[in-house]
Design a protein around this motif. Structure first.
Motif, PDB file in Angstrom:
ATOM      1  N   GLU A 159       0.824  -1.204   0.000  1.00 44.16           N
ATOM      2  CA  GLU A 159       0.000   0.000   0.000  1.00 44.16           C
ATOM      3  C   GLU A 159       0.864   1.262   0.000  1.00 44.16           C
ATOM      4  OE1 GLU A 159      -2.259  -3.403   1.428  1.00 44.16           O
ATOM      5  OE2 GLU A 159      -0.333  -2.557   2.046  1.00 44.16           O
ATOM      6  N   ASP A 213       2.428   1.752  -3.363  1.00 42.07           N
ATOM      7  CA  ASP A 213       1.441   2.340  -4.272  1.00 42.07           C
ATOM      8  C   ASP A 213       1.361   3.856  -4.093  1.00 42.07           C
ATOM      9  OD1 ASP A 213       0.822  -0.083  -5.375  1.00 42.07           O
ATOM     10  OD2 ASP A 213      -1.004  -0.394  -4.195  1.00 42.07           O
ATOM     11  N   MET A 214       1.497   4.330  -2.858  1.00 40.54           N
ATOM     12  CA  MET A 214       1.491   5.775  -2.617  1.00 40.54           C
ATOM     13  C   MET A 214       2.694   6.432  -3.284  1.00 40.54           C
ATOM     14  SD  MET A 214       0.341   5.727   1.400  1.00 40.54           S
ATOM     15  CE  MET A 214       0.461   7.507   1.636  1.00 40.54           C
ATOM     16  N   HIS A 215       3.851   5.781  -3.182  1.00 39.56           N
ATOM     17  CA  HIS A 215       5.046   6.302  -3.854  1.00 39.56           C
ATOM     18  C   HIS A 215       4.820   6.382  -5.366  1.00 39.56           C
ATOM     19  CE1 HIS A 215       7.067   5.411  -0.049  1.00 39.56           C
ATOM     20  NE2 HIS A 215       8.157   5.993  -0.508  1.00 39.56           N
TER      21      HIS A 215
END
Length: 461
Positions: free
Chosen positions: A431, A434-436
């Motif tokens: 998760e 995914d933010m990166h």
């Protein structure tokens, strides 16, 4: 029209390098065994406008961009990709302004760390971040990797001194992020986001840093230990005593001998490992701090621990710490680790690292910014020995696993680059990765900014 002809229309001819022999030194950093490929060209811009013109040319021609500073990185973050354009910022090397009242300096990214320190010292000021490569590494590269150094234990890492940045984004725009006042919480902290982004979100073309008053002369404390574990306990004991030294470094006898054989510094230490500490607290408080460090060393089993009465001897030991990596490079290829763990975990992690070296029949020299738990095991291999290289790489991966098992990180200050990408994927959840990726895609929609570094983003060049 060839790519080079097209490039020469976008930027001046005299900043373009295409000679393969000249280009070679710009195609990689100092990371041992990190792969690199041939770039289409290297450019050495002199100003921000030329950087922006080059990035826009890359967008139009779907060419990847690999920015670099002085090339002293140790993770492959500045290594060229096939057909990329390398943008070297080393020619942008001016200190633009120093403000003694506000205690700030505005510099181009190619300014060498020690040169900035020398300049601001003229005004009685000090730039604290001090990586061991400070005589050679550039401020832009330091910001891009969020570099640390010997003083981090007390004064913190590079990002804590960055006030604002000028950046050429992945869309070819020139922007400024950061603050102009002592307090500023308007919007997201994009300055902090870009510090440590390793050129994957934009190219830093100007940095404004905060400065401190020059500290008083430091007092050095030296401790000799018969084992890494005892030296590690010395670090833990200093922490438990509530002391924050201005430096706390670990160097083993292998490194000291390598430096002495190279520089003939007359170093001698009847110990397997030494701890080097310093305090820059003046007067009686500083004397008490130094005494507490000595006591912490002795309670960990130091065979010798004392405040150095010889400033030249103390400086020689600290110089040896800074010279350890280049000294070992003379002996053969060196693969450098950069894990960081809680200081209370240092004794156990050092013990396990030593066991990893033995298990893989690999020479492990030990240096560390021990005061903040940042350990740099150096895996030394004979040149051309492929089996030794394989064993060293296996040891490298095992050390990363130990750091994560201890609740630490795969990189304390060198960055992820190419060498630590798998380690980062193990450290962060899917998760968070995914933010990166979402941030990367937002700031680099064309996928051209140092693609493949830090983590893979689907659809990048």
């Amino acid at each position: 029209m060839s790519l080079i002809d097209s490039l020469s229309r976008a930027v001046p001819d005299d900043i373009i390098i295409t000679d393969p022999d000249v280009m070679d030194r710009y195609l990689h950093d100092d990371a041992e065994w990190a792969p690199y490929e041939q770039a289409v060209a290297v450019i050495r811009p002199r100003d921000t406008a030329q950087v922006a013109a080059a990035v826009n040319w890359c967008i139009e021609n779907r060419v990847a961009v690999v920015p670099r500073g002085s090339g002293t990185g140790l993770s492959g973050g500045a290594n060229a990709l096939a057909g990329c354009l390398v943008i070297s910022l080393d020619a942008m090397d001016r200190v633009l302004a120093v403000d003694p009242v506000e205690r700030t300096a505005r510099v181009q990214p190619g300014v060498i760390n020690n040169d900035l320190r020398a300049r601001v010292a003229e005004d009685g000021l000090w730039y604290p971040p001090d990586p061991a490569s400070a005589p050679w590494s550039s401020i832009g590269g330091n910001v891009a990797t969020n570099a640390g150094g010997l003083c981090c234990v007390k004064y913190g890492v590079t990002s804590e001194y960055v006030l604002s940045l000028e950046v050429v984004t992945g869309t070819g725009k020139i922007v400024r992020v950061g603050k102009r006042t002592a307090k500023d919480v308007a919007g997201y902290d994009l300055r902090a986001l870009l510090a440590g982004s390793e050129g994957t979100l934009g190219i830093i073309t100007e940095v404004t840093v905060r400065l401190l008053p020059l500290p008083p002369a430091a007092t050095a404390i030296v401790g000799y230990f018969d084992s890494l574990v005892e030296a590690g306990q010395g670090v833990a004991n200093v922490t438990a005593a509530g002391v924050i030294p201005s430096a706390l470094e670990l160097v083993d006898s292998y490194c000291l001998k390598a430096v002495d054989d190279w520089k003939n510094m007359g170093l001698s230490a009847e110990a397997e490992v030494i701890l080097l500490a310093s305090t820059d607290v003046p007067g009686a408080a500083g004397e008490a701090e130094a005494a507490a460090i000595v006591a912490a060393f002795e309670s960990a089993g130091a065979t010798f621990a004392a405040v150095s009465e010889n400033a030249e001897e103390a400086e020689a030991f600290f110089a040896a710490r800074r010279l350890a990596y280049p000294a070992l490079e003379r002996l053969g290829p060196v693969l450098t680790e950069d894990i960081c763990v809680a200081r209370s975990k240092v004794p156990e992690v050092l013990r396990r690292i030593q066991g990893i070296g033995e298990a893989h029949d690999t020479v492990l020299a030990q240096i560390a910014h021990a005061g903040d738990g940042n350990l740099h095991p150096l895996l030394v291999t004979p040149a051309g020995d492929e089996d030794a290289k394989r064993r060293a790489q296996a040891a490298f991966e095992d050390i990363i696993a130990v750091a994560l098992e201890a609740g630490g990180t795969v990189s304390g200050e060198h960055g992820i680059g190419l060498l630590k990408a798998d380690g980062l994927a193990s450290q962060l959840s899917a998760e968070v990765i995914d933010m990166h990726v979402a941030v990367k895609r937002a700031l680099d929609p064309h996928g051209i900014m140092n693609p493949g570094k830090v983590f893979a983003v689907p659809g990048e060049e």
